[in-house]
Design a protein around this motif. Sequence first.
Motif, PDB file in Angstrom:
ATOM      1  N   LEU A 184       0.905  -1.129  -0.150  1.00 15.92           N
ATOM      2  CA  LEU A 184       0.040   0.049  -0.181  1.00 15.92           C
ATOM      3  C   LEU A 184       0.951   1.074  -0.101  1.00 15.92           C
ATOM      4  O   LEU A 184       1.918   1.276   0.542  1.00 15.92           O
ATOM      5  N   ILE A 185       0.576   2.150  -0.736  1.00 10.81           N
ATOM      6  CA  ILE A 185       1.461   3.484  -0.841  1.00 10.81           C
ATOM      7  C   ILE A 185       0.536   4.550  -0.645  1.00 10.81           C
ATOM      8  O   ILE A 185      -0.783   4.393  -0.879  1.00 10.81           O
ATOM      9  N   ASN A 186       0.933   5.492  -0.041  1.00 12.52           N
ATOM     10  CA  ASN A 186       0.351   7.040  -0.100  1.00 12.52           C
ATOM     11  C   ASN A 186       1.159   7.993  -0.875  1.00 12.52           C
ATOM     12  O   ASN A 186       2.216   8.338  -0.643  1.00 12.52           O
ATOM     13  N   ASP A 187       0.508   8.239  -2.046  1.00 13.36           N
ATOM     14  CA  ASP A 187       1.250   9.171  -3.156  1.00 13.36           C
ATOM     15  C   ASP A 187       0.163  10.093  -3.405  1.00 13.36           C
ATOM     16  O   ASP A 187      -0.748   9.910  -4.263  1.00 13.36           O
ATOM     17  N   PRO A 188      -0.049  11.405  -2.684  1.00 14.73           N
ATOM     18  CA  PRO A 188      -1.114  12.149  -3.075  1.00 14.73           C
ATOM     19  C   PRO A 188      -1.050  12.759  -4.517  1.00 14.73           C
ATOM     20  O   PRO A 188      -2.060  13.671  -4.809  1.00 14.73           O
ATOM     21  N   ARG A 189      -0.036  12.778  -5.271  1.00 12.98           N
ATOM     22  CA  ARG A 189       0.084  13.217  -6.451  1.00 12.98           C
ATOM     23  C   ARG A 189      -1.156  12.209  -7.481  1.00 12.98           C
ATOM     24  O   ARG A 189      -1.701  12.864  -8.555  1.00 12.98           O
ATOM     25  N   ASN A 190      -1.315  11.022  -7.212  1.00  9.48           N
ATOM     26  CA  ASN A 190      -1.970  10.123  -8.006  1.00  9.48           C
ATOM     27  C   ASN A 190      -3.415   9.730  -7.108  1.00  9.48           C
ATOM     28  O   ASN A 190      -3.509   9.830  -6.123  1.00  9.48           O
ATOM     29  N   GLU A 191      -4.351   9.356  -8.197  1.00  2.74           N
ATOM     30  CA  GLU A 191      -5.684   8.805  -7.509  1.00  2.74           C
ATOM     31  C   GLU A 191      -5.453   7.663  -6.877  1.00  2.74           C
ATOM     32  O   GLU A 191      -4.784   6.634  -7.044  1.00  2.74           O
ATOM     33  N   TYR A 192      -6.291   7.717  -5.725  1.00  6.13           N
ATOM     34  CA  TYR A 192      -6.316   6.627  -4.793  1.00  6.13           C
ATOM     35  C   TYR A 192      -7.368   5.485  -5.334  1.00  6.13           C
ATOM     36  O   TYR A 192      -8.081   5.904  -6.263  1.00  6.13           O
ATOM     37  N   GLY A 193      -6.959   4.266  -4.626  1.00  5.66           N
ATOM     38  CA  GLY A 193      -8.013   3.195  -5.183  1.00  5.66           C
ATOM     39  C   GLY A 193      -7.520   2.687  -6.437  1.00  5.66           C
ATOM     40  O   GLY A 193      -8.138   2.065  -7.270  1.00  5.66           O
ATOM     41  N   LYS A 194      -6.124   2.963  -6.913  1.00  7.01           N
ATOM     42  CA  LYS A 194      -5.802   2.364  -8.101  1.00  7.01           C
ATOM     43  C   LYS A 194      -4.315   1.552  -8.072  1.00  7.01           C
ATOM     44  O   LYS A 194      -3.796   2.015  -6.990  1.00  7.01           O
ATOM     45  N   LEU A 195      -4.138   0.844  -9.006  1.00  8.08           N
ATOM     46  CA  LEU A 195      -2.752   0.278  -8.975  1.00  8.08           C
ATOM     47  C   LEU A 195      -1.776   0.658  -9.884  1.00  8.08           C
ATOM     48  O   LEU A 195      -2.169   1.155 -11.015  1.00  8.08           O
ATOM     49  N   TYR A 196      -0.621   0.988  -9.395  1.00  4.97           N
ATOM     50  CA  TYR A 196       0.293   1.485 -10.093  1.00  4.97           C
ATOM     51  C   TYR A 196       1.890   0.692 -10.027  1.00  4.97           C
ATOM     52  O   TYR A 196       1.784  -0.052  -9.266  1.00  4.97           O
ATOM     53  N   THR A 197       2.527   0.639 -11.285  1.00  2.00           N
ATOM     54  CA  THR A 197       3.759   0.318 -11.417  1.00  2.00           C
ATOM     55  C   THR A 197       4.798   1.196 -12.197  1.00  2.00           C
ATOM     56  O   THR A 197       4.094   2.389 -12.140  1.00  2.00           O
ATOM     57  N   VAL A 198       6.033   0.948 -12.086  1.00  2.00           N
ATOM     58  CA  VAL A 198       6.967   2.050 -12.513  1.00  2.00           C
ATOM     59  C   VAL A 198       7.344   1.257 -14.046  1.00  2.00           C
ATOM     60  O   VAL A 198       8.005   0.143 -13.617  1.00  2.00           O
ATOM     61  N   ASP A 199       7.506   1.713 -14.933  1.00  2.00           N
ATOM     62  CA  ASP A 199       8.160   1.342 -16.158  1.00  2.00           C
ATOM     63  C   ASP A 199       9.615   0.946 -15.955  1.00  2.00           C
ATOM     64  O   ASP A 199      10.569   1.621 -15.428  1.00  2.00           O
ATOM     65  N   LYS A 200      10.054  -0.169 -16.455  1.00  2.00           N
ATOM     66  CA  LYS A 200      11.480  -0.707 -16.316  1.00  2.00           C
ATOM     67  C   LYS A 200      11.979  -1.082 -15.091  1.00  2.00           C
ATOM     68  O   LYS A 200      13.217  -1.039 -14.901  1.00  2.00           O
ATOM     69  N   LEU A 201      11.194  -1.178 -14.136  1.00  2.00           N
ATOM     70  CA  LEU A 201      11.747  -1.321 -12.818  1.00  2.00           C
ATOM     71  C   LEU A 201      11.692  -2.857 -12.334  1.00  2.00           C
ATOM     72  O   LEU A 201      10.511  -3.317 -12.527  1.00  2.00           O
ATOM     73  N   GLY A 202      12.681  -3.374 -11.862  1.00  2.00           N
ATOM     74  CA  GLY A 202      12.704  -4.762 -11.541  1.00  2.00           C
ATOM     75  C   GLY A 202      13.899  -5.203 -11.516  1.00  2.00           C
ATOM     76  O   GLY A 202      14.985  -4.503 -11.435  1.00  2.00           O
ATOM     77  N   ASN A 203      13.963  -6.500 -11.144  1.00  2.00           N
ATOM     78  CA  ASN A 203      15.387  -7.316 -10.837  1.00  2.00           C
ATOM     79  C   ASN A 203      15.380  -8.517 -11.542  1.00  2.00           C
ATOM     80  O   ASN A 203      16.200  -8.942 -12.304  1.00  2.00           O
ATOM     81  N   LEU A 204      14.481  -9.527 -11.482  1.00  2.00           N
ATOM     82  CA  LEU A 204      14.442 -10.805 -12.211  1.00  2.00           C
ATOM     83  C   LEU A 204      13.512 -10.408 -13.466  1.00  2.00           C
ATOM     84  O   LEU A 204      12.511  -9.993 -13.486  1.00  2.00           O
ATOM     85  N   TRP A 205      14.174 -10.783 -14.584  1.00  2.00           N
ATOM     86  CA  TRP A 205      13.701 -10.546 -15.908  1.00  2.00           C
ATOM     87  C   TRP A 205      12.666 -11.613 -15.795  1.00  2.00           C
ATOM     88  O   TRP A 205      12.734 -12.776 -15.912  1.00  2.00           O
ATOM     89  N   GLY A 206      11.226 -10.888 -16.126  1.00  2.00           N
ATOM     90  CA  GLY A 206      10.134 -11.973 -16.333  1.00  2.00           C
ATOM     91  C   GLY A 206       9.615 -12.227 -15.125  1.00  2.00           C
ATOM     92  O   GLY A 206       8.469 -13.060 -14.907  1.00  2.00           O
TER      93      GLY A 206
END
Length: 496
Positions: free
Chosen positions: A316-338
């Motif tokens: 769960l995050i609190n990011d007041p810039r963006n709409e609540y009740g939504k699922l977010y991800t960040v492009d190109k962010l990860g560690n294990l490919w796939g």
Amino acid sequence: MGSASSKATQSAPEVDSHDSEKPLCQSLADVHITAPLSKDGALILGHVDAWESDIAQSPKLQLSRSILNHSNIREALISRATRLADAHVFNLELDFKTNPITSQKSSGRCWLFATTNVLRYTVMKKLNLSEFQLSQSYLFFWDKLNKANYYLELAIENAELPIDDRLVQYLADELISDGGQWDMVVNLLETYGVVPQPVYPESLHSSLSSPINTLLKTKLREHALILRALHASLKANSALSDVAILAELRAKKEALLKEVYVVMSATLGAPPKSDEPFTWDYYDKDGKPAVWTGTPKEFYKTFAYDKYSPAGSFSLINDPRNEYGKLYTVDKLGNLWGGRPVLYVNTAIDTLKQAVVRQLKAGHPVFFGCDVNQFSDRTLGIMDPALFAYEAAFDVTFGLTKADRLRTTESSMTHAMVISGVHLDAQGRPVRYKVENSWGPDVGEKGYFVMSDAWFEQWVYQVVVPKQLAPRDLVKVFEAGEKVVLPAWDPMGSLA
């Protein structure tokens, strides 16, 4: 990241009273137009003369000048009232205390320490231990090697973009950070398991990571250029299909990754393999010797969790810039490919607080992400926006909201820790939180910090919660998988 990119919604986010915005400037109707002292915008001595005249009329600012030019402002301006209010006393704590206080030393592995500090609660209970650590360096090794592979896969994926493209440049800068996120550690746990620290102990360069990071970044940037050049050469051959080109690039990538593995295994030691048994000899808390044999994945499944699995938990995050009740991800962010993408369900700050209290009442420690260096003191172990009397001393106000700080790069998630207690008022509302850090026992109150509720509102961004203890509507948002994709450089992509 497994979904098509989209722009963050532009509709006004749902906010609660803690996240309400306040204007940083007057409305136009209240503005009184005055002529500037400098017609061309340059700084002139007339500005200084005017400012000095104002300061001369302020006894408070004169006193500040007398004291603060020879004092550390963080020490001189600590609020006595805040120190007294933020007592290291809590009326709701976990019934089991782990030992020892851990130390990530000169590395950015806080997310791995926070995770292993959460998991060891269950390990120690099941094995009747008085002191225990899981190997943070074991997870660190597999994370670093996978991040190298992830970066080179992105180099292949984006090989046709110009070398000075913003995305290519950003990825080359942030390629193998020590930091990470909850979903990234879930990838590691589910793929490689865990081992006790004596099975894969600390090395100099797991505790002091900058030398190998510098070396690996240099090699990986070179590797990316090699892959880009090979891609251009292969594309020039019209007889090759895209499938054949990708296969050739990945074969070359695997040869390059060997260099990364050689450096890492030499400096950190070759780690246990996830599917090969190890033997661990240990004493329980009664001094009785015992032994366990099995694979890292078996150790993880057997001892590291009970009813609340890491894979069954989400952020769960609190990011007041963006709409609540939504699922977010960040492009190109990860560690294990796939692997599992980094996912956040955005919600009001009070929901994060309730998630913390609910988990503590269920006897479960809480992984959380925050901006740790804001209004905090390492010696006292206090995090509180009222800790330093800056506004009174300098006759200024700090008007940025939480959303403003994210928009202007003033703040982001910089650190992950564990909440193991909370002090509730008569109405059951949090007053302060007990925080287990990973900076060793000599920092804070024997390794623990106290975090005020006001600090939580302003600088806590993430709380990880098992699905069983999360609000049903937010679990549905997470499981629906309809993601808003934030750009790679968004502050929610910062790695704790």
